[in-house]
Design a protein around this motif. Structure first.
Motif, PDB file in Angstrom:
ATOM      1  N   ILE A  30       0.854  -1.179   0.000  1.00 49.36           N
ATOM      2  CA  ILE A  30       0.000   0.000   0.000  1.00 49.36           C
ATOM      3  C   ILE A  30       0.898   1.239   0.000  1.00 49.36           C
ATOM      4  O   ILE A  30       1.680   1.454   0.935  1.00 49.36           O
ATOM      5  N   PHE A  31       0.783   2.032  -1.043  1.00 48.55           N
ATOM      6  CA  PHE A  31       1.573   3.262  -1.168  1.00 48.55           C
ATOM      7  C   PHE A  31       0.766   4.416  -0.579  1.00 48.55           C
ATOM      8  O   PHE A  31      -0.346   4.702  -1.042  1.00 48.55           O
ATOM      9  N   VAL A  32       1.313   5.056   0.444  1.00 52.24           N
ATOM     10  CA  VAL A  32       0.570   6.068   1.186  1.00 52.24           C
ATOM     11  C   VAL A  32       1.420   7.308   1.430  1.00 52.24           C
ATOM     12  O   VAL A  32       2.651   7.276   1.365  1.00 52.24           O
ATOM     13  N   ASP A  33       0.717   8.395   1.729  1.00 48.23           N
ATOM     14  CA  ASP A  33       1.355   9.665   2.077  1.00 48.23           C
ATOM     15  C   ASP A  33       0.770  10.156   3.392  1.00 48.23           C
ATOM     16  O   ASP A  33      -0.452  10.171   3.561  1.00 48.23           O
ATOM     17  N   PHE A  34       1.624  10.544   4.324  1.00 47.78           N
ATOM     18  CA  PHE A  34       1.158  11.013   5.631  1.00 47.78           C
ATOM     19  C   PHE A  34       0.304  12.278   5.533  1.00 47.78           C
ATOM     20  O   PHE A  34      -0.490  12.558   6.428  1.00 47.78           O
ATOM     21  N   ALA A  35       0.493  13.034   4.462  1.00 45.87           N
ATOM     22  CA  ALA A  35      -0.276  14.273   4.304  1.00 45.87           C
ATOM     23  C   ALA A  35      -1.556  14.069   3.502  1.00 45.87           C
ATOM     24  O   ALA A  35      -2.249  15.041   3.203  1.00 45.87           O
ATOM     25  N   CYS A  36      -1.876  12.832   3.186  1.00 42.02           N
ATOM     26  CA  CYS A  36      -3.053  12.519   2.370  1.00 42.02           C
ATOM     27  C   CYS A  36      -4.170  11.966   3.248  1.00 42.02           C
ATOM     28  O   CYS A  36      -4.002  10.917   3.891  1.00 42.02           O
TER      29      CYS A  36
END
Length: 331
Positions: free
Chosen positions: A124-130
């Protein structure tokens, strides 16, 4: 020649012309070869000596003006070639022992939960600001700790630094620092950071400087570690202020005020104290390169065993995820 020789004999004259031209070309080549041999015997920078040699040759030679000019042109070409260092004498690239190992940081990318040895991996590719990444992480948190999944597969969360969230890089850097300094609490920090993510969204930190952001996120990370140590009754007497300084060593570039380069980063990451960026920069480059190679653009993006699962949405609930994982793991 055509005015002297009758047209019916022109076929006899043409071979003679070719022979004369061939001899002329061979003579020029021999002169060029002799000049090269002469030039190779001169020192590394023989410009003045070679120019003097050309002058003497022009004065003493009985050749016509065109031969002198031709020879001078050839020698001028050799002056330009010889005056520069040869390939063997040029500066050689550094040996493998001198190169910085920036392409091979000794830190595995992403957060891994579960059993990687089974060969079943949900990425799972994630961004903390998303906010959508925050939603999918919260949904999977209830599943990724269940033995029926963790024994048969692994969940791997990959960092995606999104440029349209200016603070995204700094948030991921804080996770990198925790990964290096306190790897046993990496999963705890990810959960804490996603839980607290709205505090770090764009409008909340719009007017913060980079230094201010580092100070706040490092203290947040320190408090997460101290709290977890207290819960686990490790009695390590960790001080949040001390931990904050450790994190700031990795976050603040060594050339900036307050910079204090961590020496172990040279081995772990390939960074150097004379770098313009912080000690985590090589790892940041690897994360971005990995994301680009996988073709990930938006977050979250999910893969199962290397195949992108476009049907997965951040809006999936626990039941939808359970159905997907059960089907994927069915033998």
């Amino acid at each position: 020649i055509c005015t002297i020789v009758p047209m019916n004999r022109i076929c006899l004259v043409l071979p003679l012309i070719l022979i004369i031209k061939t001899a002329f070309i061979l003579r020029s080549c021999n002169a060029f070869t002799d000049t090269i041999a002469k030039a190779r015997k001169l020192p590394l920078q023989p410009g003045l000596q070679l120019r003097a040699s050309i002058s003497r040759d022009a004065a003493n030679s009985t050749q016509d003006r065109r031969s002198v000019l031709r020879k001078g042109s050839i020698n001028a070409l050799i002056i330009a070639t010889i005056a520069s260092p040869s390939i063997s004498e040029a500066k050689q690239p550094p040996t493998s022992s001198q190169k910085r190992i920036v392409n091979f940081p000794r830190v595995y990318l992403g957060l891994s939960i579960g059993n990687m040895s089974t060969g079943n991996v949900c990425e799972i590719f994630v961004d903390f600001a998303c906010p959508y990444s925050r939603k999918i992480f919260a949904t999977l948190s209830a599943l990724q700790l269940q033995p029926k999944y963790t024994e048969k597969m692994a969940f791997v969360y990959h960092n995606v630094i999104q440029p349209w969230h200016h603070q995204s890089l700094w948030l991921h850097e804080s996770a990198f620092a925790v990964k290096i300094l306190y790897p046993e609490y990496e999963a705890v920090f990810w959960k804490a950071l996603f839980d607290d993510a709205p505090r770090w969204y764009d409008k909340e930190v719009y007017d913060w400087t980079r230094g201010e952001f580092y100070n706040r996120i490092s203290f947040f990370a320190a408090k997460v570690i101290v709290k977890e140590e207290t819960i686990n009754n490790n009695n390590s007497n960790l001080d949040a202020n001390v931990l904050q300084k450790q994190f700031l060593q990795y976050l603040i570039p060594p050339k900036q005020p307050g910079g204090d380069f961590p020496r172990e980063a040279r081995i772990l990451l390939g960074s150097e104290p004379q770098d313009d960026e912080n000690a985590l920069f090589p790892l940041t480059k690897q994360v971005v390169k990995f994301q680009r190679k996988r073709g990930v653009h938006v977050t979250p993006t999910c893969f199962f065993n290397g195949i992108e699962q476009g049907q997965i949405s951040s809006g999936w609930n626990t039941a939808e995820w359970t159905g997907f994982l059960n089907q994927a793991l069915a033998s």
